[in-house]
Design a protein around this motif. Structure first.
Motif, short mmCIF file in Angstrom:
data_model
loop_
_atom_site.label_atom_id
_atom_site.label_comp_id
_atom_site.label_asym_id
_atom_site.label_seq_id
_atom_site.Cartn_x
_atom_site.Cartn_y
_atom_site.Cartn_z
N LEU A 1 4.52 17.16 -2.27
CA LEU A 1 3.25 17.82 -1.98
C LEU A 1 2.36 17.61 -3.21
CD1 LEU A 1 1.50 19.70 -0.18
CD2 LEU A 1 2.48 21.63 -1.46
N LEU A 2 1.30 16.83 -3.03
CA LEU A 2 0.45 16.48 -4.17
C LEU A 2 -0.50 17.60 -4.57
CD1 LEU A 2 -0.49 12.80 -3.22
CD2 LEU A 2 1.33 13.59 -4.74
N ALA B 1 0.83 -1.20 0.00
CA ALA B 1 0.00 0.00 0.00
C ALA B 1 0.87 1.25 0.00
CB ALA B 1 -0.94 0.00 1.21
N GLU B 2 0.29 2.34 -0.51
CA GLU B 2 0.95 3.65 -0.50
C GLU B 2 0.12 4.57 0.39
OE1 GLU B 2 2.10 4.64 -4.83
OE2 GLU B 2 0.45 3.19 -4.96
N SER C 1 0.54 9.58 -12.36
CA SER C 1 1.85 9.64 -13.01
C SER C 1 2.91 8.86 -12.25
CB SER C 1 2.31 11.09 -13.17
OG SER C 1 2.58 11.68 -11.90
N THR C 2 2.61 8.48 -10.99
CA THR C 2 3.59 7.74 -10.19
C THR C 2 3.35 6.24 -10.21
OG1 THR C 2 2.26 7.98 -8.16
CG2 THR C 2 3.88 9.69 -8.62
N LEU D 1 3.07 8.21 -0.62
CA LEU D 1 2.80 8.76 -1.94
C LEU D 1 2.96 10.27 -1.96
CD1 LEU D 1 1.75 8.26 -4.84
CD2 LEU D 1 -0.57 8.34 -3.92
N GLY D 2 2.49 10.93 -0.91
CA GLY D 2 2.62 12.38 -0.82
C GLY D 2 1.68 12.97 0.20
#
Length: 283
Positions: free
Chosen positions: A238-239, A170-171, A281-282, A201-202
């Motif tokens: 920072l998303l 998991a992220e 995009s990640t 993830l962010g």
């Protein structure tokens, strides 16, 4: 509690053989899910469930198959935010599927199995909570998914720990507000992720400014730049920064968050579009 208000039966911690079989079922189900994202926060009241729900909606709107799992067992919000009616789907051969919000989004929450009394208190200790979360993953037919979004209660207790241990790939998407009191608790969540080896993830900064319903200007109600400073300090992406819009708050209160998808000129929608761009995009 009155008759009819009973909570659903959740099995106690299974024995070794039963747990091994459940582990096998969990692994088999998770193999069919490409990405799993745990939405978490060190502090309550930061809009974490709204972020989880809207993220799932926007991912599904882009053609992804998305599951949304609410593991906030004591204060579930997802069904009310999305206006989910009804419970789980029982199909042939005893298969149980989560509730279909749309043809690309399915939802599971403890509130959906509480019966008519949605205000019943779930008074469970750790072992029951752990068993319930594992059953949500092992016993439900989620099918093939591009994303599973997991909405966790605030803090670093049983629920996020169970998710981290049950879904090792998991992220974590960490939600904060610009306030220092929120940032301090979020630092604990970030350290939790490091300790359990959960990839971050962010960070999403929610409520980054109140959009005035009269003039349309943003008012820094909770300060500014806190999420950006924390991201730089902790070396985490920072998303995005999501403003606070009274109209979007009303959508959530009335179970109509899906309408945000049609608000093309709304600042909140545009902020989420940027966040979804960065998430996808990640992959």
């Amino acid at each position: 509690m009155k008759k009819g208000d009973e909570l659903p039966t959740i099995k106690a911690t299974p024995g070794d053989l039963e747990r091994a079989e459940q582990d096998r079922m969990i692994q088999s189900g998770l193999k069919r899910i490409k990405r799993k994202i745990l939405v978490m926060s060190g502090k309550g009241g930061v809009g974490k469930s709204t972020v989880a729900a809207v993220t799932a909606l926007f991912l599904a709107s882009r053609g992804n198959r998305v599951g949304l799992l609410d593991v906030d067992l004591h204060g579930p919000s997802i069904p009310r935010l999305l206006g989910v009616q009804g419970g789980l789907r029982i199909e042939g051969e005893g298969k149980v599927r989560p509730n279909a919000v749309s043809d690309r989004l399915s939802v599971m929450s403890i509130e959906m199995v509480l019966g008519e009394n949605k205000d019943a208190a779930v008074i469970w200790r750790g072992p029951l909570k752990i068993s319930a979360i594992r059953q949500f993953i092992s016993d439900l037919e989620w099918g093939d998914l591009d994303y599973l979004i997991v909405d966790s209660p605030p803090g670093t207790g049983d629920e996020p720990l169970t998710v981290a241990q049950t879904i090792p790939d998991a992220e974590a998407l960490v939600v904060t507000t610009p306030q220092e009191i929120s940032l301090a608790d979020v630092r604990k969540s970030i350290n939790f992720c490091h300790q359990v080896k959960l990839r971050i993830l962010g960070i999403v900064e929610n409520m980054s400014g109140l959009i005035c319903p009269h003039c349309g200007e943003q008012v820094p109600l909770f300060g500014t730049g806190g999420g950006e400073r924390l991201a730089k300090q902790m070396s985490i992406p920072l998303l995005g920064e999501i403003p606070l819009d009274p109209w979007v708050v009303s959508l959530g209160d009335n179970g109509r968050l899906m309408e945000l998808l049609q608000a093309s000129d709304n600042d909140v929608r545009q902020a989420y579009e940027g966040i979804i761009d960065r998430i996808t995009s990640t992959g």
